[in-house]
Scaffold this motif. Structure first.
Motif, PDB file in Angstrom:
ATOM      1  N   ARG A   1       0.822  -1.216   0.000  1.00  0.00           N
ATOM      2  CA  ARG A   1       0.000   0.000   0.000  1.00  0.00           C
ATOM      3  C   ARG A   1       0.850   1.258   0.000  1.00  0.00           C
ATOM      4  O   ARG A   1       0.537   2.236  -0.695  1.00  0.00           O
ATOM      5  N   LEU A   2       1.959   1.235   0.740  1.00  0.00           N
ATOM      6  CA  LEU A   2       2.865   2.384   0.734  1.00  0.00           C
ATOM      7  C   LEU A   2       3.454   2.596  -0.657  1.00  0.00           C
ATOM      8  O   LEU A   2       3.579   3.734  -1.121  1.00  0.00           O
ATOM      9  N   SER A   3       3.788   1.513  -1.312  1.00  0.00           N
ATOM     10  CA  SER A   3       4.317   1.607  -2.672  1.00  0.00           C
ATOM     11  C   SER A   3       3.284   2.234  -3.613  1.00  0.00           C
ATOM     12  O   SER A   3       3.616   3.075  -4.454  1.00  0.00           O
ATOM     13  N   LEU A   4       2.022   1.847  -3.455  1.00  0.00           N
ATOM     14  CA  LEU A   4       0.958   2.426  -4.274  1.00  0.00           C
ATOM     15  C   LEU A   4       0.776   3.913  -3.995  1.00  0.00           C
ATOM     16  O   LEU A   4       0.577   4.706  -4.914  1.00  0.00           O
ATOM     17  N   VAL A   5       0.835   4.292  -2.723  1.00  0.00           N
ATOM     18  CA  VAL A   5       0.714   5.710  -2.361  1.00  0.00           C
ATOM     19  C   VAL A   5       1.823   6.508  -3.046  1.00  0.00           C
ATOM     20  O   VAL A   5       1.570   7.580  -3.623  1.00  0.00           O
ATOM     21  N   ALA A   6       3.034   5.982  -3.016  1.00  0.00           N
ATOM     22  CA  ALA A   6       4.160   6.685  -3.650  1.00  0.00           C
ATOM     23  C   ALA A   6       3.957   6.785  -5.157  1.00  0.00           C
ATOM     24  O   ALA A   6       4.131   7.857  -5.745  1.00  0.00           O
ATOM     25  N   ARG A   7       3.557   5.710  -5.792  1.00  0.00           N
ATOM     26  CA  ARG A   7       3.365   5.718  -7.251  1.00  0.00           C
ATOM     27  C   ARG A   7       2.237   6.662  -7.666  1.00  0.00           C
ATOM     28  O   ARG A   7       2.303   7.285  -8.717  1.00  0.00           O
ATOM     29  N   ARG A   8       1.210   6.746  -6.848  1.00  0.00           N
ATOM     30  CA  ARG A   8       0.082   7.632  -7.173  1.00  0.00           C
ATOM     31  C   ARG A   8       0.447   9.106  -6.997  1.00  0.00           C
ATOM     32  O   ARG A   8      -0.279   9.971  -7.473  1.00  0.00           O
ATOM     33  N   ALA A   9       1.539   9.359  -6.313  1.00  0.00           N
ATOM     34  CA  ALA A   9       2.009  10.738  -6.110  1.00  0.00           C
ATOM     35  C   ALA A   9       3.023  11.057  -7.207  1.00  0.00           C
ATOM     36  O   ALA A   9       4.226  11.116  -6.974  1.00  0.00           O
ATOM     37  N   ASP A  10       2.530  11.215  -8.413  1.00  0.00           N
ATOM     38  CA  ASP A  10       3.357  11.586  -9.560  1.00  0.00           C
ATOM     39  C   ASP A  10       4.445  10.568  -9.881  1.00  0.00           C
ATOM     40  O   ASP A  10       5.552  10.937 -10.271  1.00  0.00           O
ATOM     41  N   GLY A  11       4.144   9.285  -9.683  1.00  0.00           N
ATOM     42  CA  GLY A  11       5.073   8.234 -10.089  1.00  0.00           C
ATOM     43  C   GLY A  11       6.317   8.098  -9.227  1.00  0.00           C
ATOM     44  O   GLY A  11       7.334   7.583  -9.675  1.00  0.00           O
ATOM     45  N   ARG A  12       6.237   8.526  -7.996  1.00  0.00           N
ATOM     46  CA  ARG A  12       7.397   8.410  -7.115  1.00  0.00           C
ATOM     47  C   ARG A  12       7.615   6.951  -6.708  1.00  0.00           C
ATOM     48  O   ARG A  12       6.729   6.118  -6.847  1.00  0.00           O
ATOM     49  N   ARG A  13       8.805   6.651  -6.202  1.00  0.00           N
ATOM     50  CA  ARG A  13       9.148   5.275  -5.839  1.00  0.00           C
ATOM     51  C   ARG A  13       9.409   5.136  -4.353  1.00  0.00           C
ATOM     52  O   ARG A  13       9.954   6.030  -3.720  1.00  0.00           O
TER      53      ARG A  13
END
Length: 101
Positions: free
Chosen positions: A59-71
């Motif tokens: 879920r943390l990975s998804l949150v990061a990706r949804r924030a302008d494609g961050r990793r």
């Protein structure tokens, strides 16, 4: 803040299902305060890693990706957690830092 310099999030203790939304909110706050492309997530302090820990990382990975494609890049990953991530097929999906646990 330099977008090339990663920011950090620390996940420690026992990860519970009830605590996952708070972790996601913490990450959202970190991302809102920075334009960094990578978030270093220190998971070395997780106690008794289990599938709830794996769900939290996913879920943390998804949150990061949804924030302008961050990793999200994991640091200090305990061997037990690494095994679980590999078992469910997330070992290659989440970013793992090169440094040992």
């Amino acid at each position: 803040m330099d977008s090339l310099s990663p920011v950090a999030l620390v996940v420690s203790g026992r990860v519970t299902r009830a605590g996952v939304p708070r972790l996601c909110a913490d990450l959202e706050a970190v991302l809102a305060a920075s334009d960094a492309a990578v978030v270093d997530c220190d998971v070395g302090g997780i106690v008794d890693p289990d599938l709830t820990s794996v769900e939290a990382i996913a879920r943390l990975s998804l949150v990061a990706r949804r924030a302008d494609g961050r990793r999200l890049r994991l640091r200090g990953t305990p061997p037990e957690l690494q095994l679980l991530l590999d078992l469910v097929g997330l070992g290659e999906v989440v970013g793992l830092a090169e440094d040992p646990a």
